[in-house]
Design a protein around this motif. Structure first.
Motif, PDB file in Angstrom:
ATOM      1  N   LEU A  69       0.836  -1.197   0.000  1.00  0.00           N
ATOM      2  CA  LEU A  69       0.000   0.000   0.000  1.00  0.00           C
ATOM      3  C   LEU A  69       0.879   1.258   0.000  1.00  0.00           C
ATOM      4  CD1 LEU A  69      -3.108   0.726   0.168  1.00  0.00           C
ATOM      5  CD2 LEU A  69      -2.579   1.473   2.461  1.00  0.00           C
ATOM      6  N   GLY A  70       1.933   1.217   0.834  1.00  0.00           N
ATOM      7  CA  GLY A  70       2.856   2.353   0.876  1.00  0.00           C
ATOM      8  C   GLY A  70       3.475   2.594  -0.493  1.00  0.00           C
ATOM      9  N   ALA A  71       3.895   1.498  -1.137  1.00  0.00           N
ATOM     10  CA  ALA A  71       4.548   1.626  -2.439  1.00  0.00           C
ATOM     11  C   ALA A  71       3.576   2.161  -3.485  1.00  0.00           C
ATOM     12  CB  ALA A  71       5.100   0.278  -2.880  1.00  0.00           C
ATOM     13  N   ILE A  72       2.292   1.769  -3.391  1.00  0.00           N
ATOM     14  CA  ILE A  72       1.310   2.282  -4.354  1.00  0.00           C
ATOM     15  C   ILE A  72       1.216   3.804  -4.226  1.00  0.00           C
ATOM     16  CG2 ILE A  72      -1.151   2.327  -4.946  1.00  0.00           C
ATOM     17  CD1 ILE A  72      -1.295  -0.620  -4.229  1.00  0.00           C
ATOM     18  N   ILE A  73       1.116   4.282  -2.970  1.00  0.00           N
ATOM     19  CA  ILE A  73       1.024   5.731  -2.768  1.00  0.00           C
ATOM     20  C   ILE A  73       2.265   6.421  -3.331  1.00  0.00           C
ATOM     21  CG2 ILE A  73       0.764   7.564  -1.045  1.00  0.00           C
ATOM     22  CD1 ILE A  73      -0.412   5.460   0.828  1.00  0.00           C
ATOM     23  N   VAL A  74       3.454   5.875  -2.979  1.00  0.00           N
ATOM     24  CA  VAL A  74       4.704   6.533  -3.369  1.00  0.00           C
ATOM     25  C   VAL A  74       4.872   6.532  -4.887  1.00  0.00           C
ATOM     26  CG1 VAL A  74       7.212   6.362  -3.236  1.00  0.00           C
ATOM     27  CG2 VAL A  74       5.836   6.078  -1.170  1.00  0.00           C
ATOM     28  N   THR A  75       4.633   5.373  -5.550  1.00  0.00           N
ATOM     29  CA  THR A  75       4.843   5.338  -7.003  1.00  0.00           C
ATOM     30  C   THR A  75       3.855   6.248  -7.728  1.00  0.00           C
ATOM     31  OG1 THR A  75       3.495   3.366  -7.082  1.00  0.00           O
ATOM     32  CG2 THR A  75       5.851   3.031  -7.216  1.00  0.00           C
ATOM     33  N   LEU A  76       2.601   6.266  -7.245  1.00  0.00           N
ATOM     34  CA  LEU A  76       1.634   7.158  -7.893  1.00  0.00           C
ATOM     35  C   LEU A  76       2.085   8.602  -7.740  1.00  0.00           C
ATOM     36  CD1 LEU A  76      -1.870   5.669  -6.940  1.00  0.00           C
ATOM     37  CD2 LEU A  76      -0.723   5.614  -9.144  1.00  0.00           C
ATOM     38  N   PHE A  77       2.587   8.936  -6.544  1.00  0.00           N
ATOM     39  CA  PHE A  77       3.005  10.318  -6.305  1.00  0.00           C
ATOM     40  C   PHE A  77       4.211  10.674  -7.153  1.00  0.00           C
ATOM     41  CE2 PHE A  77       4.987  13.816  -3.983  1.00  0.00           C
ATOM     42  CZ  PHE A  77       3.896  14.672  -3.923  1.00  0.00           C
ATOM     43  N   ILE A  78       5.184   9.729  -7.245  1.00  0.00           N
ATOM     44  CA  ILE A  78       6.375   9.987  -8.072  1.00  0.00           C
ATOM     45  C   ILE A  78       5.956  10.221  -9.521  1.00  0.00           C
ATOM     46  CG2 ILE A  78       8.458   8.929  -9.040  1.00  0.00           C
ATOM     47  CD1 ILE A  78       8.869   7.585  -6.317  1.00  0.00           C
ATOM     48  N   GLY A  79       5.043   9.369 -10.011  1.00  0.00           N
ATOM     49  CA  GLY A  79       4.574   9.536 -11.382  1.00  0.00           C
ATOM     50  C   GLY A  79       3.873  10.870 -11.578  1.00  0.00           C
ATOM     51  N   ALA A  80       3.192  11.325 -10.528  1.00  0.00           N
ATOM     52  CA  ALA A  80       2.394  12.536 -10.635  1.00  0.00           C
ATOM     53  C   ALA A  80       3.224  13.811 -10.458  1.00  0.00           C
ATOM     54  CB  ALA A  80       1.271  12.500  -9.598  1.00  0.00           C
ATOM     55  N   LEU A  81       4.437  13.644  -9.925  1.00  0.00           N
ATOM     56  CA  LEU A  81       5.226  14.807  -9.516  1.00  0.00           C
ATOM     57  C   LEU A  81       5.410  15.870 -10.612  1.00  0.00           C
ATOM     58  CD1 LEU A  81       6.166  15.395  -6.742  1.00  0.00           C
ATOM     59  CD2 LEU A  81       8.449  14.567  -7.320  1.00  0.00           C
ATOM     60  N   PRO A  82       5.824  15.458 -11.861  1.00  0.00           N
ATOM     61  CA  PRO A  82       6.004  16.498 -12.891  1.00  0.00           C
ATOM     62  C   PRO A  82       4.747  17.335 -13.125  1.00  0.00           C
ATOM     63  CG  PRO A  82       6.943  14.423 -13.618  1.00  0.00           C
ATOM     64  CD  PRO A  82       6.214  14.137 -12.349  1.00  0.00           C
ATOM     65  N   ALA A  83       3.576  16.672 -13.125  1.00  0.00           N
ATOM     66  CA  ALA A  83       2.333  17.423 -13.361  1.00  0.00           C
ATOM     67  C   ALA A  83       2.025  18.326 -12.172  1.00  0.00           C
ATOM     68  CB  ALA A  83       1.175  16.459 -13.599  1.00  0.00           C
ATOM     69  N   PHE A  84       2.232  17.828 -10.951  1.00  0.00           N
ATOM     70  CA  PHE A  84       1.978  18.655  -9.770  1.00  0.00           C
ATOM     71  C   PHE A  84       2.913  19.857  -9.734  1.00  0.00           C
ATOM     72  CE2 PHE A  84      -0.015  14.948  -7.269  1.00  0.00           C
ATOM     73  CZ  PHE A  84      -1.285  15.370  -7.627  1.00  0.00           C
ATOM     74  N   GLU A  85       4.198  19.616 -10.123  1.00  0.00           N
ATOM     75  CA  GLU A  85       5.151  20.723 -10.118  1.00  0.00           C
ATOM     76  C   GLU A  85       4.777  21.775 -11.153  1.00  0.00           C
ATOM     77  OE1 GLU A  85       8.924  18.875 -10.651  1.00  0.00           O
ATOM     78  OE2 GLU A  85       9.317  18.741  -8.498  1.00  0.00           O
ATOM     79  N   ARG A  86       4.297  21.297 -12.295  1.00  0.00           N
ATOM     80  CA  ARG A  86       3.967  22.193 -13.389  1.00  0.00           C
ATOM     81  C   ARG A  86       2.707  23.009 -13.079  1.00  0.00           C
ATOM     82  NH1 ARG A  86       4.506  21.731 -19.207  1.00  0.00           N
ATOM     83  NH2 ARG A  86       3.486  23.581 -20.030  1.00  0.00           N
ATOM     84  N   TYR A  87       1.667  22.338 -12.561  1.00  0.00           N
ATOM     85  CA  TYR A  87       0.377  23.013 -12.412  1.00  0.00           C
ATOM     86  C   TYR A  87       0.023  23.392 -10.979  1.00  0.00           C
ATOM     87  CZ  TYR A  87      -0.197  21.305 -17.148  1.00  0.00           C
ATOM     88  OH  TYR A  87      -0.014  21.039 -18.471  1.00  0.00           O
ATOM     89  N   GLY A  88       0.655  22.703 -10.023  1.00  0.00           N
ATOM     90  CA  GLY A  88       0.345  23.003  -8.631  1.00  0.00           C
ATOM     91  C   GLY A  88      -1.088  22.658  -8.271  1.00  0.00           C
ATOM     92  N   LEU A  89      -1.601  23.303  -7.260  1.00  0.00           N
ATOM     93  CA  LEU A  89      -2.940  23.019  -6.771  1.00  0.00           C
ATOM     94  C   LEU A  89      -4.051  23.289  -7.793  1.00  0.00           C
ATOM     95  CD1 LEU A  89      -3.484  21.731  -4.085  1.00  0.00           C
ATOM     96  CD2 LEU A  89      -4.153  23.966  -3.170  1.00  0.00           C
ATOM     97  N   PRO A  90      -3.901  24.308  -8.675  1.00  0.00           N
ATOM     98  CA  PRO A  90      -4.983  24.572  -9.645  1.00  0.00           C
ATOM     99  C   PRO A  90      -5.279  23.386 -10.560  1.00  0.00           C
ATOM    100  CG  PRO A  90      -3.498  26.439  -9.542  1.00  0.00           C
ATOM    101  CD  PRO A  90      -2.870  25.353  -8.722  1.00  0.00           C
TER     102      PRO A  90
END
Lengths: 305, 328
Positions: free
Chosen positions: B44-65
């Protein structure tokens, strides 16, 4: 005498007035009860109607294209209504599904069995046990497509492409919580006196679990495994992101691999009537298989308990 | 005396060895089991972490909006932009509508199975409902596409669509130019049928746990079956019933195949429930396999996956907490 008549008169007249109200009230309560009763019968009929509608549609459309070629040929492009062209089948998908489901079950079952044992025999009320139980329950209902995304990141990307083994691993993760749940439940049904008897004879705990408890809970554990197989046999979303699908028969676990649900998904959305007909046959196959396993699991459990 | 001691000591040696061996076996087996448990936690921990790592570029680019941006433009030039609002909206609305459709029927089935059905009918009907839960979701999708979609198109939209759209205040919910039959409404309907057996089975199990004495006392003072259920069974099981509904909601939120077939997969904000829309799970299923590894689009899809994980984790955890009394 007169006072008695007066008395009875008073007694008679007062209830008579109340009786009317009481009867009206009773009628209203009975009416409400009956109304709810019919609504509930209606709701049950609606539920059963959906099951019947799904089964009738599957049989009607699935049997139309069901013939031997489904089991003997691989995918063929649409015939555009030209019947002289060869008809396609689903053998590549059937074999791919069997292989991935078998590997997924083989990986997931021992882990699930050990976790279930841990929860029932070692950590019944510990913090750690509660945490594992909680996480396993979350995994049981977690969206399966997220498990596909997880395996994509963990296996598909490092391996450089979609692969059968990635699909099998995704299915294994889905198997684990199903087996955990049934194993724990079944082990907890075993009376403690049985455990005490085994320990009293001087057997170590691990022998008590493997030789006695597993044997006592065998039918329940097998039921869990069957339910897990039934669950993953129809899983589509995680395979879409891991083994992707393939139009030819392939047993190479490092390459993209076909599976029945993916083949159904692709052909049902193709827009060609002949491919859609083949998709319906596949859908019928999968449903009959899954329901048969489910009924088998139920019969197995009922015969033992 | 010494002889007897020696004699009794001699066979005790192998017993001691055996005990040592068995205690090693015990330790090994216990650690195997514990290790498997830890593996589940790590998964479960790894699922959260891998999803977050995959999502990081998009989160960095767009942020909360990212959460409230409705733009979804995968064309790779200066217009390329990703926002999750449409998929998040579609996910939540379709799941909630599905619950609204499914709960009354599920309650009816559970009430019927626990109080009304003659005992010879209880088992076959109960089994049929449980089998409905075992049907794979892709079958619901296909059945939805070829049976429910034409039904909604012909018998709901064409028959009632105009009348509904003419309603004051809420008419706009039904007003649409989309007559394909694939819509948010159809997706909710198919989802409702899919989660119906889960909710019904949970409610039935919960209802069955009411101590018979409570019900018998109510029947004893002359209560009707409905009065027993509304006055005794529901108050007693209220919390677990909500837990069961949350369990159904959790399933509806993450369902992929049943929705992908029938929602129309349009990444536009729907103005009406008869408009085509999309959900997180279906946008991932539709667009992920064809997105390039490491692209911004793939990252945006991971970001949506991460958000879906957060939403369903909260719902499922709440459901489990509410159902805890039943689980014990």
């Amino acid at each position: 005498m007169s006072s008695t008549t007066l008395g009875t008169g008073r007694i008679q007249s007062a209830p008579a007035k109340d009786m009317v109200t009481a009867r009206a009230l009773g009628r209203r309560r009975k009416f409400k009860d009956n109304l709810v009763r019919w609504l509930c019968i209606g709701a049950t009929a609606v539920g059963l109607f959906f099951l019947a509608s799904i089964m009738v549609t599957l049989l009607w459309r699935g049997l139309a294209a069901m013939d031997l070629t489904i089991f003997t040929t691989e995918f063929r492009p649409t015939r555009y209504g030209d019947d002289s062209l060869p008809k396609g089948g689903l053998i590549h998908a059937i074999l791919g599904s069997i292989l991935q489901v078998a590997i997924g079950t083989a990986i997931g079952t021992p882990i699930g069995l050990l976790v279930g044992t841990y929860l029932a025999e070692y950590a019944r009320n510990s913090m750690m046990g509660n945490a594992v139980r909680f996480v396993s329950d979350i995994l049981l209902s977690a969206p399966s497509i997220l498990i596909g995304l997880f395996i994509y990141q963990l296996v598909v990307l490092p391996m450089g492409g979609f692969s059968g083994i990635a699909g099998a691993l995704a299915l294994a993760i889905i198997v684990i919580p199903v087996v955990v749940r049934t194993t724990e439940d079944m082990l907890q049904l075993i009376p403690n006196t049985l455990r005490e008897a085994v320990i009293g004879l001087g057997a170590p705990k691990w022998k008590m679990i493997t030789l006695v408890c597993y044997k006592a809970a065998l039918s329940g554990i097998v039921t869990g495994i069957l339910l897990a197989v039934a669950r993953i046999a129809g899983e589509t979303a995680p395979l879409l992101l891991t083994s992707f699908g393939n139009n030819i028969t392939s047993f190479d676990l490092s390459k993209a691999m076909a599976s029945l649900p993916i083949a159904i998904y692709q052909q049902a959305n193709s827009g060609f009537p002949d491919l859609i007909a083949i998709a319906w046959s596949g859908a019928l196959l999968i449903t009959v298989g899954v329901l048969a396993i489910n009924i088998m699991a139920r019969v197995l459990l009922r015969s033992k308990i | 005396m010494q002889q007897t001691l020696a004699a009794s000591a001699a066979p005790s040696l192998p017993t001691g060895e055996r005990r040592k061996a068995s205690s090693f076996g015990d330790k090994l087996f216990e650690w195997l089991c514990r290790g498997a448990g830890i593996l589940v936690l790590l998964t479960l921990g790894a699922i959260i972490v891998t999803l977050f790592i995959g999502a990081l570029p998009a989160f960095e680019r767009y942020g909360l909006p990212f959460i409230w941006s409705t733009e979804w433009n995968p064309v790779e030039d200066h217009r390329e932009a990703y926002g999750g609002a449409v998929a998040i909206f579609g996910t939540i609305v379709s799941a909630i509508l599905a619950i609204v459709f499914a709960v009354p029927i599920a309650f009816g089935i559970a009430f019927y199975l626990t109080e009304l059905a003659p005992s010879w009918l209880k088992r076959p009907v109960g089994t049929a409902i449980e089998l409905l839960a075992a049907v794979p979701s892709i079958i619901y999708g296909m059945w939805g596409l070829f049976v429910v979609v034409p039904f909604v198109q012909m018998n709901i939209q064409l028959t009632f669509g105009e009348a509904l759209a003419a309603l004051p205040l809420i008419g706009f919910i039904f007003e649409t130019t989309n007559f394909a039959g694939t819509s948010l409404f159809t997706a909710s309907l198919v989802l409702a049928i899919m989660i119906l057996p889960f909710i019904a089975a949970t409610m039935r199990d919960v209802f069955e746990q009411v101590p018979p004495v409570y019900k018998e006392s109510a029947y004893g003072v002359g209560a009707t079956r409905w009065e027993v259920v509304s006055g005794v069974v529901i108050p007693y099981t209220r919390i677990s019933v909500v837990g069961g509904i949350m369990l159904g909601l959790g399933r509806a939120l993450g369902e992929t195949m049943a929705v992908t077939f029938v929602i129309g997969n349009a990444n536009r904000m729907p103005a009406s429930i008869f408009d085509a829309s999309t959900t997180i799970a279906s946008v991932v299923a539709m667009e992920f396999p064809e997105s390039l590894a490491g692209s911004l689009k793939q990252s945006a899809l991971f970001a949506l996956g991460f958000l879906l994980f957060v939403i369903s984790f909260v719902v499922l955890a709440a459901s489990r907490w509410l159902l805890r009394s039943r689980l014990k």
